[in-house]
Structure formats: structure tokens, C-alpha cells
Write a protein that holds these residues in place. Structure first.
Motif, PDB file in Angstrom:
ATOM      1  N   LEU A 266      47.660  35.347  39.618  1.00  0.00           N
ATOM      2  CA  LEU A 266      47.525  36.789  39.413  1.00  0.00           C
ATOM      3  C   LEU A 266      48.017  37.253  38.049  1.00  0.00           C
ATOM      4  N   THR A 267      48.942  36.529  37.452  1.00  0.00           N
ATOM      5  CA  THR A 267      49.438  36.924  36.128  1.00  0.00           C
ATOM      6  C   THR A 267      48.630  36.300  34.994  1.00  0.00           C
ATOM      7  N   ASN A 268      47.614  35.506  35.344  1.00  0.00           N
ATOM      8  CA  ASN A 268      46.826  34.843  34.293  1.00  0.00           C
ATOM      9  C   ASN A 268      45.312  34.935  34.488  1.00  0.00           C
ATOM     10  N   CYS A 269      44.873  35.438  35.627  1.00  0.00           N
ATOM     11  CA  CYS A 269      43.428  35.475  35.884  1.00  0.00           C
ATOM     12  C   CYS A 269      42.723  36.487  34.980  1.00  0.00           C
ATOM     13  N   GLU A 325      32.373  43.678  36.570  1.00  0.00           N
ATOM     14  CA  GLU A 325      33.210  44.542  35.728  1.00  0.00           C
ATOM     15  C   GLU A 325      34.419  45.055  36.505  1.00  0.00           C
ATOM     16  N   ARG A 326      34.233  45.343  37.789  1.00  0.00           N
ATOM     17  CA  ARG A 326      35.368  45.767  38.628  1.00  0.00           C
ATOM     18  C   ARG A 326      36.382  44.635  38.766  1.00  0.00           C
ATOM     19  N   ASP A 327      35.890  43.428  38.909  1.00  0.00           N
ATOM     20  CA  ASP A 327      36.785  42.274  39.047  1.00  0.00           C
ATOM     21  C   ASP A 327      37.584  42.032  37.772  1.00  0.00           C
ATOM     22  N   ALA A 331      41.709  42.478  37.433  1.00  0.00           N
ATOM     23  CA  ALA A 331      42.570  41.426  36.887  1.00  0.00           C
ATOM     24  C   ALA A 331      43.472  41.974  35.785  1.00  0.00           C
ATOM     25  N   GLU A 332      42.928  42.833  34.934  1.00  0.00           N
ATOM     26  CA  GLU A 332      43.718  43.434  33.852  1.00  0.00           C
ATOM     27  C   GLU A 332      44.887  44.234  34.420  1.00  0.00           C
TER      28      GLU A 332
END
Length: 343
Positions: A266-269, A325-327, A331-332
């Protein structure tokens, strides 16, 4: 993080009320009649706070789902385009203030009014006092349907009497993964309470989240309901703590690896679907509770989950976003929130 903080997500008080001079919502005869109910309720509420009125037939599906995702309206109201509306308190408040909750009034759902107050943590009494004060004020401006023997009259007999539903959202990964939820649900039912999913009756328990609430409203006092739900929640908190200890005892390295691996993803995806996010963030929350993942505030996880649901992500852009785009945007926001929360 103590056991309560790592298990209790939020507390909600809901009051069901109906106007004495109108038929129940399921017997409303015309849009004009429904709009008159909305006008009466919104005029009264406008004297009590900074409420914004949302007509279900005027807002987009994304806005309706966003309000539902934030637990401010129900699925049933979101789909009631013909007669439904909602009042949402738009007053300013500090997100970090856990004693401050969110107020909403659903209009023409199952009852004319479904007043509710949601606050973080185990704060049933705080929520009840806040909502009861508003309800007392509304009752002076509108005549509620009330019977001396039956109490407040409601569309569903299970809400007769006080019309009070006290609910607590719990994070129960230990009991779930140790296969103890079915036994717990049976025991809770025996005590006069019910266990539901994230969005109430008929919904699924996603991300190890469950709602515990009272079933009985007739023939008991508000204080009794609050006390019994509080007692049940504290017992479940203890059972969950025991289940987590048993889970770690059975497979310490496996559980630790699962939690830290989820945090790493989660901190790198660069992109992530909501279903994958929910599974991983639930493991991160468990890791924080067990001390495997360093987070300064578990409640920020709950805020993050709400903010990256599909409807809320869609509202972040003026243009319609594709699923990909939502994905990417999810992630951001996930990377930023988790890194900010890390100690």
C-alpha cells in the motif's frame, strides 16, 4: 493503542420519528405530499444548524453513493429518487476532534425522519446526548406521531417505543480469522442485539467490519438500551483481544509477515482496486493493533477507507474517471495517507 481503540471504529445513534399529520412514507400518495414533508422537516432543522438539503432526485448517483459510503444516508434512501431527501450538517468541525460527530436527517426513508449522529470511537452516550438535544428541539416545531402506550409510532414494529437504534462499528479480524463469528452472532442475538454488515441490514461484513446494535426498542428506556449495547461491545472487545492473541500464538511470523507485506504494497503501489485495497488495509489495521506496523492513529485508517471508496474517488475530479484512473488516484491517496501516519 488499547483494545477499545484498536477494535471500536465508531458509534451511531439513530432515532426514528414520523409526523402525526401524514401517512407513513410507504403510503405517501403523491410527490407533492412528499415534498411538503421535506419542506416541514428542513425548515425546522434549518433553525438548529447549518444543514444542507439533498433531494435524491436532483443529485447524481456518485453523490448519493458518497453520502451512503460516509454512512450519512442508507442504501434505501439513496435509491428513493421519487420521495427521498437528506439533511446533512455542513457545520465546520475539526476532524481530529473525536468527540465531534456528523449529523444527518434522512427524510422519507422507512420513516419520515431518521435522525442520526455518528462519532468516532466508543461514545454512545455522547452521541445520544447530542442527538437527543436536536430531537427535543424538533419535537417543539413538529408534531410527532406518539402513543401513550406504544411510544413513538414507526413504520416497522421493531422501532416502536423509543425509536432508538444504538449501533457500534467494530473491527473484528481476530474473531473472524479464528472462525468464532457465527458463535458470537448467536450469543449476541440471544442477548437481544443484532450483528450486521458495514451498511446495516442485508449488507456484507467487509474488511472485518461489523455493526452491533439493539433489536428491542419497545418497553425499555433509552438508558437501558445504551447500557446494554455498551456492555455487549465491551465484552466483544475482550473476546477480540483474546482471539488476536490466539491468532498470533498460532502463527506469529505468518501474521506479522501478512501485515507488513500489506503495508509494503500500500505504501508503494501505483494503482490498486478498491477490493484489493480493502483487504490489504484491513491487514495493516490489524498490524497496527498488534504492534507490527507503526501508525500514529488507527482512526486515520478509517478516514482513508472512506475517502478512497469508488464514489468518493469519483468526486475528486471534475471529469469522469475511468476505472484505471480511479485505481491510480486511490493508490496516490493511499501512499500519502499511510506515510503521513507512520511514526
Amino acid at each position: 493503542m488499547n483494545n477499545i481503540e484498536s477494535t471500536v471504529v465508531s458509534s451511531r445513534i439513530r432515532l426514528a420519528r414520523n409526523l402525526a399529520d401524514f401517512p407513513f412514507p410507504n403510503r405517501i400518495e403523491s410527490v407533492r405530499q412528499a415534498k411538503e414533508i421535506i419542506r416541514i422537516v428542513s425548515n425546522a432543522a434549518s433553525r438548529l444548524g447549518e444543514f444542507k438539503l439533498y433531494y435524491m432526485d436532483e443529485i447524481t448517483d456518485s453523490v448519493a453513493m458518497s453520502l451512503r459510503d460516509d454512512h450519512l444516508i442508507s442504501e434505501e434512501l439513496a435509491s428513493n429518487k421519487k420521495y427521498g431527501a437528506a439533511l446533512i450538517d455542513e457545520g465546520d468541525f475539526e476532524e481530529s476532534d473525536r468527540s465531534f460527530g456528523k449529523t444527518s436527517v434522512m427524510i422519507n426513508e422507512e420513516d419520515h425522519l431518521r435522525e442520526q449522529y455518528i462519532v468516532k470511537g466508543l461514545n454512545l452516550n455522547t452521541a445520544f446526548l447530542k442527538l437527543s438535544e436536536m430531537d427535543d428541539s424538533l419535537s417543539k416545531m413538529m408534531r410527532f406521531a406518539y402513543d401513550a402506550k406504544l411510544g413513538y409510532l414507526t413504520a416497522c414494529p421493531t422501532n416502536l417505543g423509543t425509536g432508538l437504534r444504538a449501533s457500534v462499528m467494530l473491527f473484528l479480524p481476530g474473531l473472524t480469522r479464528m472462525n468464532k463469528m457465527n458463535k458470537l452472532i448467536r450469543e449476541i442475538s440471544r442477548l437481544g442485539h443484532t450483528v450486521r454488515g458495514v451498511y446495516g441490514e442485508g449488507s456484507a461484513a467487509e474488511g472485518y467490519m461489523y455493526q452491533i446494535s439493539n433489536e428491542v426498542t419497545l418497553g425499555v428506556t433509552e438508558d437501558y438500551i445504551l447500557s446494554e449495547v455498551q456492555k455487549a461491545v465491551l465484552e466483544i472487545v475482550n473476546l477480540e483481544a483474546q482471539a488476536r492473541r490466539a491468532l498470533v500464538s498460532e502463527d506469529y511470523i505468518g501474521v506479522k509477515d501478512c501485515c507488513r507485506r500489506a503495508y509494503g504494497i500500500l505504501t508503494n503501489c501505483e494503482k490498486i482496486s478498491f477490493s484489493e485495497f480493502l483487504k490489504l488495509v484491513s491487514d495493516v489495521r490489524l498490524g497496527a493493533a498488534l504492534g507490527f506496523v507503526a501508525l500514529d492513529d488507527a482512526y486515520k485508517i478509517d478516514d482513508l477507507i472512506a475517502s478512497v471508496r469508488p464514489a468518493n474517488i469519483a468526486l475528486l475530479s471534475d471529469e469522469e474517471l475511468s476505472p484505471s484512473e480511479r485505481d491510480i488516484l486511490r493508490a496516490e491517496r493511499c501512499r500519502a495517507a499511510l506515510r503521513e501516519s507512520a511514526q
